[in-house]
Design a protein around this motif. Structure first.
Motif, mmCIF file in Angstrom:
data_model
loop_
_atom_site.group_PDB
_atom_site.id
_atom_site.type_symbol
_atom_site.label_atom_id
_atom_site.label_comp_id
_atom_site.label_asym_id
_atom_site.label_seq_id
_atom_site.Cartn_x
_atom_site.Cartn_y
_atom_site.Cartn_z
ATOM 1 N N GLN A 93 0.820 -1.214 0.000
ATOM 2 C CA GLN A 93 0.000 0.000 0.000
ATOM 3 C C GLN A 93 0.852 1.262 0.000
ATOM 4 N N ASN A 94 2.075 1.160 0.507
ATOM 5 C CA ASN A 94 2.963 2.320 0.558
ATOM 6 C C ASN A 94 3.741 2.555 -0.731
ATOM 7 N N LEU A 95 3.670 1.627 -1.666
ATOM 8 C CA LEU A 95 4.353 1.804 -2.951
ATOM 9 C C LEU A 95 3.530 2.709 -3.854
ATOM 10 N N ASP A 96 4.198 3.546 -4.636
ATOM 11 C CA ASP A 96 3.462 4.349 -5.609
ATOM 12 C C ASP A 96 3.307 3.540 -6.901
ATOM 13 N N ASP A 97 2.576 4.087 -7.856
ATOM 14 C CA ASP A 97 2.281 3.354 -9.089
ATOM 15 C C ASP A 97 3.544 2.948 -9.850
ATOM 16 N N ALA A 98 4.531 3.831 -9.892
ATOM 17 C CA ALA A 98 5.772 3.517 -10.611
ATOM 18 C C ALA A 98 6.500 2.350 -9.938
ATOM 19 N N GLN A 99 6.512 2.335 -8.613
ATOM 20 C CA GLN A 99 7.172 1.244 -7.886
ATOM 21 C C GLN A 99 6.431 -0.077 -8.091
ATOM 22 N N ARG A 100 5.112 -0.020 -8.131
ATOM 23 C CA ARG A 100 4.325 -1.226 -8.376
ATOM 24 C C ARG A 100 4.554 -1.762 -9.779
ATOM 25 N N ARG A 101 4.638 -0.867 -10.771
ATOM 26 C CA ARG A 101 4.922 -1.296 -12.148
ATOM 27 C C ARG A 101 6.309 -1.911 -12.245
ATOM 28 N N ARG A 121 6.170 -5.363 -10.814
ATOM 29 C CA ARG A 121 5.498 -6.251 -11.761
ATOM 30 C C ARG A 121 6.446 -6.631 -12.902
ATOM 31 N N ASP A 122 7.095 -5.644 -13.500
ATOM 32 C CA ASP A 122 7.995 -5.907 -14.629
ATOM 33 C C ASP A 122 9.162 -6.807 -14.234
ATOM 34 N N VAL A 123 9.763 -6.539 -13.075
ATOM 35 C CA VAL A 123 10.916 -7.327 -12.625
ATOM 36 C C VAL A 123 10.502 -8.756 -12.306
ATOM 37 N N MET A 124 9.377 -8.922 -11.611
ATOM 38 C CA MET A 124 8.933 -10.265 -11.244
ATOM 39 C C MET A 124 8.561 -11.085 -12.480
ATOM 40 N N LEU A 125 7.876 -10.458 -13.445
ATOM 41 C CA LEU A 125 7.514 -11.181 -14.670
ATOM 42 C C LEU A 125 8.754 -11.534 -15.483
ATOM 43 N N GLU A 126 9.715 -10.637 -15.552
ATOM 44 C CA GLU A 126 10.955 -10.913 -16.284
ATOM 45 C C GLU A 126 11.752 -12.015 -15.595
ATOM 46 N N LYS A 149 3.641 -22.492 -12.647
ATOM 47 C CA LYS A 149 3.604 -21.039 -12.588
ATOM 48 C C LYS A 149 3.046 -20.599 -11.240
ATOM 49 N N PRO A 150 3.794 -19.775 -10.490
ATOM 50 C CA PRO A 150 3.316 -19.296 -9.194
ATOM 51 C C PRO A 150 2.052 -18.437 -9.351
ATOM 52 N N GLU A 151 1.171 -18.508 -8.367
ATOM 53 C CA GLU A 151 -0.076 -17.738 -8.403
ATOM 54 C C GLU A 151 0.191 -16.245 -8.545
ATOM 55 N N VAL A 152 1.254 -15.757 -7.911
ATOM 56 C CA VAL A 152 1.566 -14.334 -8.010
ATOM 57 C C VAL A 152 1.799 -13.924 -9.467
ATOM 58 N N ILE A 153 2.352 -14.794 -10.268
ATOM 59 C CA ILE A 153 2.591 -14.473 -11.679
ATOM 60 C C ILE A 153 1.263 -14.362 -12.427
ATOM 61 N N PHE A 154 0.334 -15.270 -12.155
ATOM 62 C CA PHE A 154 -0.998 -15.150 -12.776
ATOM 63 C C PHE A 154 -1.619 -13.793 -12.438
ATOM 64 N N GLY A 214 -2.592 -7.859 -14.250
ATOM 65 C CA GLY A 214 -2.499 -6.459 -13.873
ATOM 66 C C GLY A 214 -2.911 -6.152 -12.452
ATOM 67 N N SER A 215 -3.117 -7.194 -11.645
ATOM 68 C CA SER A 215 -3.457 -6.944 -10.249
ATOM 69 C C SER A 215 -2.207 -7.034 -9.382
ATOM 70 N N GLY A 216 -2.379 -6.758 -8.097
ATOM 71 C CA GLY A 216 -1.271 -6.836 -7.155
ATOM 72 C C GLY A 216 -0.938 -8.287 -6.849
ATOM 73 N N PRO A 217 0.045 -8.491 -5.989
ATOM 74 C CA PRO A 217 0.478 -9.852 -5.692
ATOM 75 C C PRO A 217 -0.515 -10.671 -4.866
ATOM 76 N N TRP A 218 -1.584 -10.051 -4.357
ATOM 77 C CA TRP A 218 -2.574 -10.794 -3.563
ATOM 78 C C TRP A 218 -3.963 -10.511 -4.068
ATOM 79 N N MET A 219 -4.882 -11.391 -3.706
ATOM 80 C CA MET A 219 -6.295 -11.099 -3.887
ATOM 81 C C MET A 219 -6.679 -10.213 -2.718
#
Length: 85
Positions: free
Chosen positions: A20-28, A31-36, A50-55, A60-65
């Motif tokens: 929640q403390n990350l801004d949009d750029a940090q979240r992107r 996402r990019d680093v984890m997918l790569e 494939k880990p659930e976090v990758i799905f 385009g969602s966060g790492p959790w539901m």
């Protein structure tokens, strides 16, 4: 036989509060680093399932539901330290 690096070995986990403390750029960036990272390990044959976090990140969602994250208890949650040996 040499060991190999798993996705769990190199992935970064955030608590719900940290996320929640990350801004949009940090979240992107996350996402990019984890997918790569996942893509690189998968291309080497190191990720069979494939880990659930990758799905979630691919959708385009966060790492959790949201429902699961708001009901979690953080007792016993372990945080990694990149400087640990």
């Amino acid at each position: 036989m040499k060991g190999f690096v798993s996705f769990e070995d190199v992935s970064v986990d955030f608590t719900w509060e940290e996320w929640q403390n990350l801004d949009d750029a940090q979240r992107r960036l996350y996402r990019d680093v984890m997918l790569e990272t996942y893509s690189s390990l998968a291309s080497l044959g190191h990720c069979i399932v494939k880990p659930e976090v990758i799905f979630r990140l691919e959708r385009g969602s966060g790492p959790w539901m949201v429902e699961a994250a708001t009901s979690w208890s953080y007792t016993g949650v372990q945080k990694g330290n990149l400087n640990e040996n």
